[in-house]
Design a protein around this motif. Sequence first.
Motif, PDB file in Angstrom:
ATOM      1  N   SER A 133      23.246   1.654  -4.426  1.00 30.21           N
ATOM      2  CA  SER A 133      23.643   1.538  -2.895  1.00 30.21           C
ATOM      3  C   SER A 133      23.178   2.556  -2.054  1.00 30.21           C
ATOM      4  N   GLY A 134      22.256   3.305  -2.470  1.00 23.54           N
ATOM      5  CA  GLY A 134      21.599   4.134  -1.628  1.00 23.54           C
ATOM      6  C   GLY A 134      21.088   5.391  -1.996  1.00 23.54           C
ATOM      7  N   ALA A 135      20.678   6.445  -1.306  1.00 25.24           N
ATOM      8  CA  ALA A 135      20.114   7.742  -1.913  1.00 25.24           C
ATOM      9  C   ALA A 135      21.113   8.529  -2.586  1.00 25.24           C
ATOM     10  N   THR A 136      22.674   8.380  -1.863  1.00 30.37           N
ATOM     11  CA  THR A 136      23.519   9.346  -2.516  1.00 30.37           C
ATOM     12  C   THR A 136      23.908   8.876  -3.927  1.00 30.37           C
ATOM     13  N   GLU A 137      23.823   7.726  -4.148  1.00 25.78           N
ATOM     14  CA  GLU A 137      24.334   7.106  -5.479  1.00 25.78           C
ATOM     15  C   GLU A 137      23.127   7.330  -6.661  1.00 25.78           C
ATOM     16  N   SER A 138      21.790   7.316  -5.875  1.00 23.43           N
ATOM     17  CA  SER A 138      20.651   7.644  -6.655  1.00 23.43           C
ATOM     18  C   SER A 138      20.447   9.074  -6.967  1.00 23.43           C
ATOM     19  N   ASP A 139      20.996   9.853  -6.255  1.00 25.11           N
ATOM     20  CA  ASP A 139      21.060  11.276  -6.438  1.00 25.11           C
ATOM     21  C   ASP A 139      21.908  11.659  -7.699  1.00 25.11           C
ATOM     22  N   ASN A 140      23.299  11.120  -7.436  1.00 26.73           N
ATOM     23  CA  ASN A 140      24.405  11.414  -8.590  1.00 26.73           C
ATOM     24  C   ASN A 140      23.866  10.990  -9.741  1.00 26.73           C
ATOM     25  N   LEU A 141      22.993   9.600  -9.970  1.00 26.44           N
ATOM     26  CA  LEU A 141      22.573   8.893 -11.034  1.00 26.44           C
ATOM     27  C   LEU A 141      21.617   9.808 -11.727  1.00 26.44           C
ATOM     28  N   ALA A 142      20.623  10.524 -11.150  1.00 30.93           N
ATOM     29  CA  ALA A 142      19.720  11.373 -11.581  1.00 30.93           C
ATOM     30  C   ALA A 142      20.050  12.601 -12.002  1.00 30.93           C
ATOM     31  N   ILE A 143      21.131  13.294 -11.443  1.00 32.64           N
ATOM     32  CA  ILE A 143      21.582  14.484 -11.730  1.00 32.64           C
ATOM     33  C   ILE A 143      22.619  14.546 -12.931  1.00 32.64           C
ATOM     34  N   LEU A 144      23.875  13.702 -12.648  1.00 34.09           N
ATOM     35  CA  LEU A 144      24.884  13.602 -13.471  1.00 34.09           C
ATOM     36  C   LEU A 144      24.417  12.840 -14.659  1.00 34.09           C
ATOM     37  N   GLY A 145      23.575  11.955 -14.508  1.00 42.04           N
ATOM     38  CA  GLY A 145      22.953  10.974 -15.653  1.00 42.04           C
ATOM     39  C   GLY A 145      22.185  11.924 -16.628  1.00 42.04           C
ATOM     40  N   LEU A 146      21.820  12.834 -16.447  1.00 48.09           N
ATOM     41  CA  LEU A 146      21.009  13.858 -17.315  1.00 48.09           C
ATOM     42  C   LEU A 146      22.009  14.904 -18.186  1.00 48.09           C
ATOM     43  N   ALA A 147      23.159  14.919 -17.443  1.00 46.77           N
ATOM     44  CA  ALA A 147      24.097  15.769 -18.288  1.00 46.77           C
ATOM     45  C   ALA A 147      24.420  15.789 -19.815  1.00 46.77           C
ATOM     46  N   ALA A 148      24.615  14.463 -20.252  1.00 47.77           N
ATOM     47  CA  ALA A 148      24.770  14.256 -21.748  1.00 47.77           C
ATOM     48  C   ALA A 148      23.465  14.693 -22.444  1.00 47.77           C
ATOM     49  N   HIS A 149      22.395  14.540 -21.675  1.00 49.68           N
ATOM     50  CA  HIS A 149      20.773  14.926 -22.444  1.00 49.68           C
ATOM     51  C   HIS A 149      20.799  16.526 -22.414  1.00 49.68           C
ATOM     52  N   GLY A 150      21.358  17.117 -21.684  1.00 56.20           N
ATOM     53  CA  GLY A 150      21.334  18.602 -21.273  1.00 56.20           C
ATOM     54  C   GLY A 150      22.228  19.092 -22.340  1.00 56.20           C
ATOM     55  N   GLU A 151      23.348  18.579 -22.404  1.00 60.02           N
ATOM     56  CA  GLU A 151      24.323  19.051 -23.321  1.00 60.02           C
ATOM     57  C   GLU A 151      23.721  19.142 -24.826  1.00 60.02           C
ATOM     58  N   ALA A 152      23.302  17.718 -24.981  1.00 57.00           N
ATOM     59  CA  ALA A 152      22.826  17.548 -26.608  1.00 57.00           C
ATOM     60  C   ALA A 152      21.674  18.399 -26.858  1.00 57.00           C
ATOM     61  N   SER A 153      20.788  18.674 -25.910  1.00 58.31           N
ATOM     62  CA  SER A 153      19.429  19.426 -26.157  1.00 58.31           C
ATOM     63  C   SER A 153      19.693  20.973 -26.049  1.00 58.31           C
ATOM     64  N   GLY A 154      20.848  21.434 -25.420  1.00 57.68           N
ATOM     65  CA  GLY A 154      21.342  22.822 -25.091  1.00 57.68           C
ATOM     66  C   GLY A 154      20.484  23.255 -23.903  1.00 57.68           C
ATOM     67  N   LYS A 155      19.884  22.348 -23.190  1.00 64.55           N
ATOM     68  CA  LYS A 155      19.413  22.760 -21.781  1.00 64.55           C
ATOM     69  C   LYS A 155      20.243  22.590 -20.853  1.00 64.55           C
ATOM     70  N   ARG A 156      20.953  23.699 -20.314  1.00 61.01           N
ATOM     71  CA  ARG A 156      21.926  23.726 -19.327  1.00 61.01           C
ATOM     72  C   ARG A 156      21.667  24.484 -17.941  1.00 61.01           C
ATOM     73  N   HIS A 157      20.362  24.664 -17.813  1.00 62.45           N
ATOM     74  CA  HIS A 157      20.031  25.498 -16.753  1.00 62.45           C
ATOM     75  C   HIS A 157      19.290  24.395 -15.802  1.00 62.45           C
ATOM     76  N   VAL A 158      19.807  24.538 -14.468  1.00 59.45           N
ATOM     77  CA  VAL A 158      19.317  23.750 -13.296  1.00 59.45           C
ATOM     78  C   VAL A 158      18.910  24.416 -12.170  1.00 59.45           C
ATOM     79  N   ILE A 159      17.831  24.285 -11.521  1.00 53.36           N
ATOM     80  CA  ILE A 159      17.447  24.799 -10.367  1.00 53.36           C
ATOM     81  C   ILE A 159      17.414  23.672  -9.220  1.00 53.36           C
ATOM     82  N   SER A 160      17.743  24.217  -7.975  1.00 51.19           N
ATOM     83  CA  SER A 160      17.951  23.552  -6.889  1.00 51.19           C
ATOM     84  C   SER A 160      17.646  24.696  -5.552  1.00 51.19           C
ATOM     85  N   THR A 161      18.143  24.040  -4.449  1.00 52.76           N
ATOM     86  CA  THR A 161      17.953  24.831  -3.188  1.00 52.76           C
ATOM     87  C   THR A 161      19.175  25.069  -2.386  1.00 52.76           C
ATOM     88  N   GLN A 162      19.489  25.997  -1.658  1.00 47.28           N
ATOM     89  CA  GLN A 162      20.663  26.176  -0.725  1.00 47.28           C
ATOM     90  C   GLN A 162      20.514  25.096   0.293  1.00 47.28           C
TER      91      GLN A 162
END
Length: 395
Positions: free
Chosen positions: A86-115
């Motif tokens: 529906s737009g970039a907001t949904e795309s951003d949510n899908l990209a970020i939150l969509g990786l959560a399960a993989h991060g939890e399963a792989s033990g990679k829980r560190h995320v870098i972004s900007t202020q």
Amino acid sequence: MSVTNSDPNAERPLTPGMPVYLDFNATTPVDPRVAEEVMTYMASEFGNAGSRTHSYGQRAKERVKQARGEVAAVVAAQVDEVIFTSGATESDNLAILGLAAHGEASGKRHVISTQIEHKAVLEPLEILQARGFEVELLPPTEGGWVSPEAVADALRPDTLLVSVMAVNNETGVIQPIPEIGRVMSGHDAYFHVDAAQAFGKLIEPLRNPRIDLLAVSGHKIGGPKGVGALICRRRGYKRIPLTPLMFGGGQERGLRPGTLPVPLIAGMGTASTLALRESEHRSQAAMEIKEELLTVLAPLGAEVNGDPNRTVASTLNVSIPGVDSEAAIVALKDIVALSNGSACTSQAYEPSHVLTAAGLAQVRVERALRLSWGPGTAGLPYREIARRLRALQER
């Protein structure tokens, strides 16, 4: 659709008495050529792209496929790497939150972004943080961009994701995406770029194959509201391990269920084609407007917010000494429509987190005005803008 060669910068008719529109970073006017395409797929080619038993559905499906190619061409992606949203907001949510399960399963829980990210990125990151992820937000330089070296220093073996916008929505400052991609070379963290303000404006930087996830919006390039895309580049033959945020229907490779809005997708496809084809011409026209604005505002002591050598041609964020931004907007409202920050927080004005993060004095932040323009912008009353701002200074 056959796109015509009409002048992309021809003045478009506005409602009589309306001010000149200078808020393109919030949304753009729909290009008439795009509107024609949208109406075709609303009024006559109205089939459901998921209907396989008749020609209406088949034609709709073919138009969606064509639109994928049109969006993909802008960023040199593969057709099947384009997921409509529906737009970039949904795309951003899908990209970020969509990786959560993989991060939890792989033990990679560190995320870098900007202020200085848009709320569409910062708020999903807060959700990750609440789920136990460690989110590190890097500060920008005084010029409003994030150093690639800062990203390199922050990378860790357990880093799951690096998320950096391509162009800041408030200042227009271009972030060093290719350089960040280089410092990530050899690291398997996913690289997400919010390209809402860059798609169709910056061509080569967004074609960098190190970018894994790219979020875009149709209404920032003369397309309709309510449609966008997430480009998910494969690594070799491996798809990015995203988990959907919604369920039901299996559309868009199972990542974004629901009936596809074919008219909006067709419009975004046409808008993408036009943006790519007319990119150079649009940039040149936009720079002429910026130079004229800077010329008339300079005698007022205007302070440009964001490194002027790193900004896109179509955005100017400026503070006028002695002039509060709200007062300026009121004084200019009958001749130009502009803003003092991101549209995402316009319902309750707060001082810009972007300018504050860059270390600007609070009074300068409170005086900041954002002007943004694009194809069709014409008839700007430059001298009247300067005259009214001067009158506010002299009160």
